[in-house]
Design a protein around this motif. Structure first.
Motif, short mmCIF file in Angstrom:
data_model
loop_
_atom_site.label_atom_id
_atom_site.label_comp_id
_atom_site.label_asym_id
_atom_site.label_seq_id
_atom_site.Cartn_x
_atom_site.Cartn_y
_atom_site.Cartn_z
N GLU A 149 -4.45 2.74 4.53
CA GLU A 149 -3.67 3.89 4.99
C GLU A 149 -2.32 3.48 5.56
O GLU A 149 -1.96 3.85 6.68
CB GLU A 149 -4.45 4.71 6.03
N ASP A 150 -1.56 2.66 4.79
CA ASP A 150 -0.19 2.27 5.14
C ASP A 150 -0.10 1.30 6.31
O ASP A 150 1.00 1.02 6.78
CB ASP A 150 0.68 3.50 5.44
N ASN A 151 -1.22 0.78 6.80
CA ASN A 151 -1.17 -0.17 7.91
C ASN A 151 -0.92 -1.58 7.39
O ASN A 151 -1.20 -1.90 6.23
CB ASN A 151 -2.49 -0.14 8.70
N GLU A 152 -0.41 -2.42 8.28
CA GLU A 152 -0.11 -3.80 7.94
C GLU A 152 -0.61 -4.70 9.07
O GLU A 152 -0.51 -4.34 10.24
CB GLU A 152 1.40 -3.99 7.74
N PHE A 153 -1.12 -5.88 8.71
CA PHE A 153 -1.58 -6.84 9.71
C PHE A 153 -0.90 -8.18 9.45
O PHE A 153 -0.86 -8.66 8.32
CB PHE A 153 -3.09 -6.99 9.68
N GLY A 154 -0.40 -8.79 10.54
CA GLY A 154 0.46 -9.95 10.41
C GLY A 154 -0.20 -11.18 9.83
O GLY A 154 0.27 -11.74 8.83
N ARG A 171 -10.70 -6.22 2.36
CA ARG A 171 -10.28 -5.12 1.50
C ARG A 171 -8.97 -4.52 2.00
O ARG A 171 -8.86 -4.14 3.16
CB ARG A 171 -11.34 -4.02 1.45
N ALA A 172 -7.99 -4.43 1.09
CA ALA A 172 -6.72 -3.76 1.36
C ALA A 172 -6.64 -2.55 0.46
O ALA A 172 -6.71 -2.67 -0.76
CB ALA A 172 -5.55 -4.70 1.10
N TYR A 173 -6.50 -1.39 1.07
CA TYR A 173 -6.63 -0.14 0.33
C TYR A 173 -5.50 0.81 0.71
O TYR A 173 -5.07 0.89 1.87
CB TYR A 173 -7.99 0.49 0.66
N TYR A 174 -4.99 1.51 -0.27
CA TYR A 174 -4.01 2.58 -0.07
C TYR A 174 -2.83 2.12 0.79
O TYR A 174 -2.64 2.56 1.91
CB TYR A 174 -4.67 3.80 0.54
N ASN A 175 -2.05 1.20 0.22
CA ASN A 175 -0.84 0.66 0.87
C ASN A 175 -1.14 -0.22 2.07
O ASN A 175 -0.22 -0.56 2.82
CB ASN A 175 0.12 1.78 1.29
N GLY A 176 -2.38 -0.60 2.29
CA GLY A 176 -2.69 -1.54 3.35
C GLY A 176 -2.23 -2.94 2.97
O GLY A 176 -2.32 -3.33 1.80
#
Length: 396
Positions: A288-293, A314-319
């Motif tokens: 959901e558009d989040n990002e982790f460094g 898992r990276a989903y939907y712009n994650g």
């Protein structure tokens, strides 16, 4: 639990709470509308820096000193004007905490010859109106100003952890119904929700911070949840340092709005000494558009010895998430699963005994340069439905 401290505020006499001794001001951009320069021969300009302006009416800045609208302009250089149907709003770099008390003050003017009826001042979050005050402009003597106040106490049924916004709305309908706003100020006081991290400013992390697991927070997710209400300045970094992975079983949800400023670090020298067996699928999730460094220094291992059908990362939907080169992912059906524009940076990561090491689908992107794949049971890398994998130098 121990308490982590970071400057600028020392609250050692109050264990485990964020306390405001008095009202603390919260920065409001262009609060007195002096940021927008007017030509010396111009009475107004349709510019409002720092504010979102919309609605049916017109808006901008005006100079009360250059007009005959006020008998006493109060040494105001400039103020905002709103005609009927116009709206101003500004989202603030703070997040809501239970029991905090906010006070919004502003000056409102009744210019000469204006038939404006009223202006609504609001405090909102996530589109919800939390507090408001309707000001009857006709009750203000023509050509004068008055100061008004909106007060708000945050309760547990409000959107805690979400940003606060301020809004001014001219409820009149006619274009000639003009109201003036000036000198907007917002303060916060009261006792916030229980904390183990003292806060600087108003929920703003203004220094590099390290949170320790399990010394200060029992689990990684507990540390992540605690950070959620804090706004992290763009040039600051929060490090969650994990010294023991023994009790870490809860899946990780990476959804901080400034997650790119957070890094999760285990044992960089020997990731086999910090094994994460997270019970759930996916074990680590960003979407959901989040990002982790950054996540680095762990062996992420399937939680059971049975045949896995679970996902590791898992990276989903712009994650978007970045894995460091000191990461090992083992025993999953899909060690990395990127879906619907998900992005995973996994350069140098080691994959052991997974069914599929990387699956990228539906316009997602995974980089796995110089990675290592051992004993996979189906595929090392599987890209389909416009998914892409960049794996130069990978060993399979």
């Amino acid at each position: 639990m121990k308490k982590i401290t970071f400057a600028l505020m020392m609250l050692s006499s109050f264990c485990c709470q964020a306390v405001y001794a008095a009202t603390n001001p919260i920065p409001v951009l262009n609060h007195n509308f002096e940021a927008d320069l007017l030509d010396i021969n111009t009475k107004q300009s349709a510019t409002l820096s720092g504010w979102l302006a919309d609605g049916q009416g017109t808006f901008g800045v005006a100079s009360p000193t250059n007009s005959n609208e006020y008998s006493n302009h109060g040494d105001r250089g400039q103020s905002a004007f709103l005609t009927g149907g116009a709206r101003l709003s500004q989202s603030l770099p703070i997040t809501l905490r239970n029991k905090e008390e906010f006070t919004l003050t502003f000056d409102i003017g009744h210019p000469a010859d204006s038939s404006a009826s009223s202006v609504m001042a609001r405090l909102t979050s996530q589109g919800l109106i939390l507090g408001q005050q309707q000001v009857d402009i006709q009750s203000i003597p023509e050509g004068t100003w008055q100061t008004k106040t909106v007060e708000l106490t945050i309760t547990e049924n409000m959107p805690l952890g979400k940003p606060l916004a301020i809004e001014f709305y001219n409820l009149s309908k006619a274009e000639g119904d003009i109201a003036h706003i000036d000198n907007i100020a917002l303060g916060v006081s009261g006792v916030g929700a229980p904390l183990r991290l003292e806060k600087t400013g108003s929920g703003i992390i203004a220094n590099d911070v390290t949170l320790r697991v399990p010394e200060d927070y029992t689990t990684i997710q507990e540390a992540l949840d605690f950070l959620k209400p804090h706004f992290i300045q763009a040039d600051k970094q929060v490090t969650i340092k994990v010294s023991s992975c023994v009790a870490q079983t809860q899946p990780l949800v990476l959804d901080h709005p400034q997650g790119r400023n957070i890094q999760l670090i285990g044992n960089i020298g020997n990731p086999g000494h910090c094994v994460l067996k997270l019970e759930g699928s996916p074990a680590i999730y960003v979407g959901e558009d989040n990002e982790f460094g950054l996540i680095d220094g762990f062996t992420l291992q399937h939680a059971t010895s049975t045949a896995p059908k679970d996902y590791g990362v898992r990276a989903y939907y712009n994650g978007t998430v970045t894995l460091g080169e000191n990461m090992v992912i083992s025993g999953f059906s899909r060690a990395i699963h990127a879906l619907d524009f998900g992005v995973v940076i996994a350069d140098g990561v080691s994959f052991i005994n997974n069914e599929v090491d990387i699956e990228s689908a539906r316009s997602s992107v995974v980089t796995a340069r110089n990675s290592n794949s051992v004993q996979n049971h189906l595929w090392s890398f599987y890209a389909h439905q416009a998914g892409r994998i960049f794996a130069e130098g990978a060993h399979t």
